[in-house]
Design a protein around this motif. Structure first.
Motif, PDB file in Angstrom:
ATOM      1  N   ARG A   1      -2.846  10.750   1.736  1.00  0.00           N
ATOM      2  CA  ARG A   1      -2.581  11.758   0.513  1.00  0.00           C
ATOM      3  C   ARG A   1      -3.480  11.591  -0.771  1.00  0.00           C
ATOM      4  O   ARG A   1      -2.937  12.325  -1.755  1.00  0.00           O
ATOM      5  N   ASP A   2      -4.426  10.679  -0.810  1.00  0.00           N
ATOM      6  CA  ASP A   2      -5.176  10.351  -1.860  1.00  0.00           C
ATOM      7  C   ASP A   2      -6.652  11.012  -1.645  1.00  0.00           C
ATOM      8  O   ASP A   2      -7.130  10.478  -0.587  1.00  0.00           O
TER       9      ASP A   2
ATOM     10  N   SER B   1      -0.781   6.641   5.386  1.00  0.00           N
ATOM     11  CA  SER B   1      -0.619   7.713   4.777  1.00  0.00           C
ATOM     12  C   SER B   1      -0.869   7.804   3.456  1.00  0.00           C
ATOM     13  O   SER B   1      -0.986   8.634   2.817  1.00  0.00           O
ATOM     14  N   SER B   2      -0.676   6.545   2.676  1.00  0.00           N
ATOM     15  CA  SER B   2      -1.155   6.496   1.283  1.00  0.00           C
ATOM     16  C   SER B   2      -2.506   6.839   0.988  1.00  0.00           C
ATOM     17  O   SER B   2      -2.878   7.406  -0.092  1.00  0.00           O
TER      18      SER B   2
ATOM     19  N   ILE C   1       0.899  -1.096   0.156  1.00  0.00           N
ATOM     20  CA  ILE C   1       0.048  -0.150   0.067  1.00  0.00           C
ATOM     21  C   ILE C   1       0.716   1.263  -0.058  1.00  0.00           C
ATOM     22  O   ILE C   1       0.663   2.216  -0.599  1.00  0.00           O
ATOM     23  N   HIS C   2       1.850   1.266   0.718  1.00  0.00           N
ATOM     24  CA  HIS C   2       2.863   2.402   0.966  1.00  0.00           C
ATOM     25  C   HIS C   2       3.384   2.590  -0.397  1.00  0.00           C
ATOM     26  O   HIS C   2       3.692   3.838  -1.054  1.00  0.00           O
ATOM     27  N   LYS C   3       3.759   1.398  -1.393  1.00  0.00           N
ATOM     28  CA  LYS C   3       4.513   1.473  -2.596  1.00  0.00           C
ATOM     29  C   LYS C   3       3.400   2.258  -3.576  1.00  0.00           C
ATOM     30  O   LYS C   3       3.822   2.531  -4.759  1.00  0.00           O
TER      31      LYS C   3
ATOM     32  N   ARG D   1      -5.918   0.940  -6.077  1.00  0.00           N
ATOM     33  CA  ARG D   1      -5.951   1.667  -4.913  1.00  0.00           C
ATOM     34  C   ARG D   1      -7.194   1.558  -4.261  1.00  0.00           C
ATOM     35  O   ARG D   1      -7.436   1.261  -3.141  1.00  0.00           O
TER      36      ARG D   1
ATOM     37  N   MET E   1       1.716   4.993  -3.844  1.00  0.00           N
ATOM     38  CA  MET E   1       2.142   6.190  -3.808  1.00  0.00           C
ATOM     39  C   MET E   1       3.060   6.585  -4.831  1.00  0.00           C
ATOM     40  O   MET E   1       3.103   7.642  -5.673  1.00  0.00           O
TER      41      MET E   1
END
Length: 957
Positions: free
Chosen positions: A616-617, A612-613, A568-570, A580, A572
């Protein structure tokens, strides 16, 4: 010139007794054909069996000549006129002595008559029987020893049917005779001959092995001889196959290792059925495999993990015997399990082509052993080196490694599939990712299938571990760094640095390469792998990881959590994958739950990294809206651990019009201590709360649920306790009083105990402490600095100080004339931060409270100039901001996000540090002054004390 091979008579045309072409062939009832004269002489000597089959003949009368065979021989001779009948029965020859030097490979001389041949065989057999009798019956050791040596020469040199000698030597009395020699002889040649014969017999006849293993002492004797240096005995031990755990108990490991490490020139020239080194490797593999099951592998493997031993074992990877190669693979795998750092040595020197060749003809268990070895070998700490080894695996096999692995994956058991799939996927990603790859599709499908297969928990765990390791970052010992690396990305790099530092200390021969090239290679691999995983079947892996997070198996949950966080972090940084939404649907609620309720701070930080992903979305932030308060609360709790939490708080606060939506305080408890007068001071330490009162009492409280429980009350001061202070280490509590003393208290689990009393020579109105000194406000002007050895001095004598704060050798004073000074305790230098004011309308405007936090100095006084609270830079004294409160402030507490102002009218104002606006007002149960305030270490609880003796607590929720 004709080929001489074409003139060689067919085997069926030659008499097995005379070795000559048949002249008068006769075929017995057993189906065997002999020259009439030779078989006639055999029967006349009293024999009643067939010479070859040893079957008893029902009739000794010879049949008629086999004319069919005789015509075939004549026809063959006409076509091969160069072949002359070599036998002339009328030509007499001297009968040679039955010397043992006759080689089994040498044919009988053409001139030897049937009579001579049979005589030789008979005399040889007679000699062998006589020698065996000597071995079994003689009570003289030397005669028995000579018998062993003669039997060995017979075995090596005589041209005799194997079945004849085997039937004579494999009988239990003869075997026991050899064993007796092993027990009694001290002659190395005799012992070697006996062991050689037992090996040859045991290799050919399982009954011999059964005879030897019936008596435990026989096996013990053979092991003892091996440990004393009789190398050949290791072959016999291998044939006997005693329990591996027994071999460990008999301390055979050192001897096995010595044999394995022998150089080629050191081997004996005696050819045996199994080479001693081969037997040692096979035995060592069996021992290590058994000890893994018994839980003693670490003890055994530690003796093998040695550079020279490992290099010697690697030579066996190129052995002709496939079983030896597989055994060497097993040994090296267990060395890696015991000490992962040796994988670098192995990867540097190993020849993988023979290993890959062995895969073709191996059984399923051996194939998986090879796959496990290769999978462990590529867990190297340098990404570029890892890729080199993967290229070797992909390209050096005799057949296509990719297709071989794919075929094996399609038939492998569920438990084995994840390891095979992980290796196949890594090999496929060596090339630039293509839109379609059957290898990649099959590998990821297998991983997802195993991860979701609840009927096989072991396969689920293996799949989760494999996916988590695909990040591709490992320590020197091969330990996956996914958890430490993700924490590092979230700002908690302490664990990552600790692992790397520890491995650097423990590494003597391998450098940890953290160069920019290595980092780029690692980042490229991680991105490539993450893209392959998340884009498969529109994010199907997220569904499997979400199911794994619900498992009852902690190990499975942990690995699924790490993989989900990573992928999930990747999202971004990956190119648009369109997954997503799938990730949010599958994992958002579960990640929020972990973020809210996980007890482990690291788990909460990892959940934050994944969230955090979504934050930021825009679409992710919308889906998080129903959880926003829980997310904000968690971020506030984590901001002192991770800078990422601070960054996310800023993002969320910028998106909210009203800061009041971000903060909410819930009243927990209110306690009435009015009988003890004012609550003059409060401090928090771990799960305890200490309160000082104007009647000289100190109370110790503990919080359980939403209650404050009084666990101790002491009254050793004779006048009011004006202040309580804790050392940063928390080892001691200090209390200052108007009775001119400062008391030092030890903090126990349930109570405090006074351990020192210091006479301060003056009333103590406000106290701050360090390791070696205390600073306090006396009755008159200035500030006194009191050393714990009893000396004291007065500083800032021209000012009447109202409040103090101490940080790193700098003392900050808030004075009654509204001035603020910084005093360097080391030099005594006084610097003005704010100049004082004259009295206005006959009233003073003192600085009521002063606090240091995050390099900023917060001061509170009356709002005569429009700003009750001013914020200064502690480094250059610049005014950084102000809080426009209009209340009369008596106390203050500062957290990383909020400023709490205790006011005269019985309320607490809560202000946002960032926006400097009021977000909440907390009402105390009366209109009394809020004299003292404290926050717990996690900044979750606010506790205040009032002038009418109340203690009240709120929780930030």
């Amino acid at each position: 010139m004709s080929d001489p091979g074409k003139c060689t008579p067919p085997k069926d045309f030659v008499c097995p007794i005379t070795s000559n072409l048949f002249d008068d062939p006769v075929t017995l009832e057993t189906g065997q054909t002999y020259e009439r004269r030779a078989i006639k002489e055999w029967l006349e000597r009293g024999n009643s069996t067939c010479p070859i089959t040893r079957q008893k003949l029902h009739s000794t009368q010879l049949p008629r000549t086999n004319y069919v065979l005789k015509r075939l021989i004549g026809s063959w001779q006409e076509k091969n006129p160069g072949v002359v009948k070599a036998h002339n029965p009328q030509e007499p020859e001297a009968e040679p002595e039955p010397e043992i030097q006759l080689k089994s490979s040498s044919p009988m001389p053409p001139s030897t008559s049937p009579t001579s041949v049979i005589s030789i065989l008979d005399r040889t057999m007679a000699q062998l029987r006589h020698t065996i009798t000597k071995l079994c019956m003689s009570e003289i050791l030397q005669e028995s020893e000579m018998a062993v040596l003669k039997i060995e020469r017979f075995w090596r040199d005589v041209n005799m049917e194997e079945s004849d000698m085997m039937s004579m030597l494999s009988k239990p009395p003869v075997i026991n005779g050899f064993v007796e020699i092993l027990f009694n002889s001290v002659d190395p040649k005799v012992l070697g001959a006996a062991v050689f014969l037992l090996c040859e017999l045991g290799w050919r006849d399982e009954a011999v092995v059964n005879t030897l293993t019936q008596v435990d002492s026989d096996v013990d004797c053979i092991i003892a001889l091996f440990k004393k240096g009789l190398i050949e005995a290791v072959v016999l031990i291998y044939l006997l196959r005693p329990p591996a755990i027994n071999l460990v108990e008999m301390e055979i490991l050192d001897s096995l290792v010595e044999v394995i490490m022998r150089r080629n020139g050191e081997e004996d020239s005696v050819a045996m059925c199994v080479d001693p080194k081969t037997a040692s490797v096979l035995l060592l593999d069996q021992i290590l495999a058994t000890c893994v099951e018994e839980g003693a592998a670490s003890l055994v493997a530690s003796k093998v993990v040695n550079e020279k031993v490992i290099e010697s074992v690697m030579i066996s990877l190129e052995a002709e015997w496939v079983e030896e190669r597989i055994a060497a693979v097993g040994i090296l795998s267990r060395c890696i399990q015991e000490d992962g750092k040796c994988r670098n040595l192995i990867a540097n020197k190993v020849e993988l082509a023979p290993v890959l060749e062995s895969f073709i003809g191996a059984n399923d268990a051996e194939r998986f052993e090879i796959i496990q070895f290769l999978s462990e070998l590529i867990k190297l700490n340098r990404r570029s080196f890892n890729s080199q080894v993967l290229h070797i695996i992909k390209e050096e096999g005799p057949f296509s490694t990719m297709h071989t692995l794919l075929n094996y994956l399609q038939t492998a058991s569920v438990e084995h599939s994840p390891i095979v799939a992980g290796l196949l996927l890594q090999l496929d990603l060596l090339a630039e990712p293509r839109k379609m790859s059957i290898f990649r599709e099959e590998a990821i499908d297998a991983l997802i299938s195993c991860l979701r297969n609840t009927d096989f928990p072991s396969a689920q765990v293996a799949a989760a571990e494999t996916i988590a390791s695909l990040l591709g970052r490992f320590s020197i010992s091969g330990k996956p760094l996914i958890r430490a690396f993700l924490l590092k990305r979230a700002g908690l790099d302490k664990k990552y640095r600790a692992i790397m530092r520890q491995e650097k200390l423990g590494s003597t021969s391998v450098d940890i390469d953290e160069s920019s090239e290595e980092q780029k290679a690692a980042d490229d691999w991680e991105t490539k792998m993450a893209y392959a995983l998340v884009s498969h079947e529109f994010g199907l892996l997220f569904e499997a990881l979400a199911e794994g997070l619900k498992s009852q198996y902690a190990e499975l949950c942990s690995d699924c959590f790490l993989s989900a966080t990573w992928l999930i972090h990747k999202l971004m940084v990956l190119p648009h994958t369109g997954v997503r939404g799938a990730a949010r649907v599958c994992l958002l609620k579960r990640l929020v739950s972990i973020f809210k309720f996980a007890k482990d701070i690291e788990d909460r930080v990892l959940a934050m990294l994944a969230l955090s992903s979504f934050i930021r979305d825009p679409e992710g932030l919308r889906d998080l809206s129903s959880h926003i308060k829980d997310v904000l609360k968690g971020l506030r709790e984590l901001k002192r651990y991770s800078p990422l939490a601070v960054e996310l708080l800023k993002i969320l606060s910028e998106g909210n019009e009203s800061s009041a939506d971000l903060w909410n305080h819930k009243e927990l408890v209110q306690v009435d201590c009015s009988s003890n007068g004012e609550v003059t001071s409060i401090v928090c330490f771990k799960d305890k709360l200490f309160s000082g009162h104007s009647d000289g009492t100190i109370k110790v409280w503990t919080g359980r649920g939403s209650m404050l429980h009084l666990i101790q009350e002491v009254r050793e001061h004779t006048k009011a306790v004006t202040s309580l202070a804790l050392l940063p280490s928390g080892e001691r509590l200090y209390s200052g009083s108007l009775d001119r003393t400062t008391k030092v208290w030890s903090i126990g689990n349930e109570a405090i105990h006074c351990v020192q009393v210091h006479d301060m020579k003056d009333q103590v109105h406000n106290l701050v402490v360090a390791n070696s000194i205390a600073c306090f406000i006396p009755q008159g002007a200035g500030v006194k600095v009191h050393s714990w050895n009893g000396t004291s001095k007065l500083l800032n004598p021209n000012k009447y100080v109202k409040c103090l704060s101490l940080m790193q050798g700098k003392l900050y004073c808030g004075c009654r004339d509204n001035s603020i000074q910084e005093i360097d305790l080391a030099t005594g230098t006084i610097s003005n931060i704010q100049s004082g004011n004259r009295k206005l309308l006959g009233k003073s405007n003192p600085v009521q409270a002063i606090q240091l936090q995050g390099g900023l100095l917060y001061t509170a006084s009356s709002p005569l100039d429009g700003a009750a609270v001013k914020i200064w830079s502690a480094s250059n004294y610049d005014l950084m901001g102000s809080v426009p409160s209009t209340s009369e402030i008596r106390s203050m507490a500062v957290s990383s996000e909020l400023i709490y102002l205790g006011c005269k009218g019985g309320f607490v104002e809560v202000w946002c540090k960032q926006k400097q606006n009021r977000v909440e007002t907390l009402q105390v149960g009366s209109s009394a002054k809020v004299l003292s305030m404290a926050l717990d270490a996690e900044e979750e609880f606010l506790v205040v004390g009032t002038s009418d003796g109340r203690i009240q607590a709120w929780q930030l929720s």
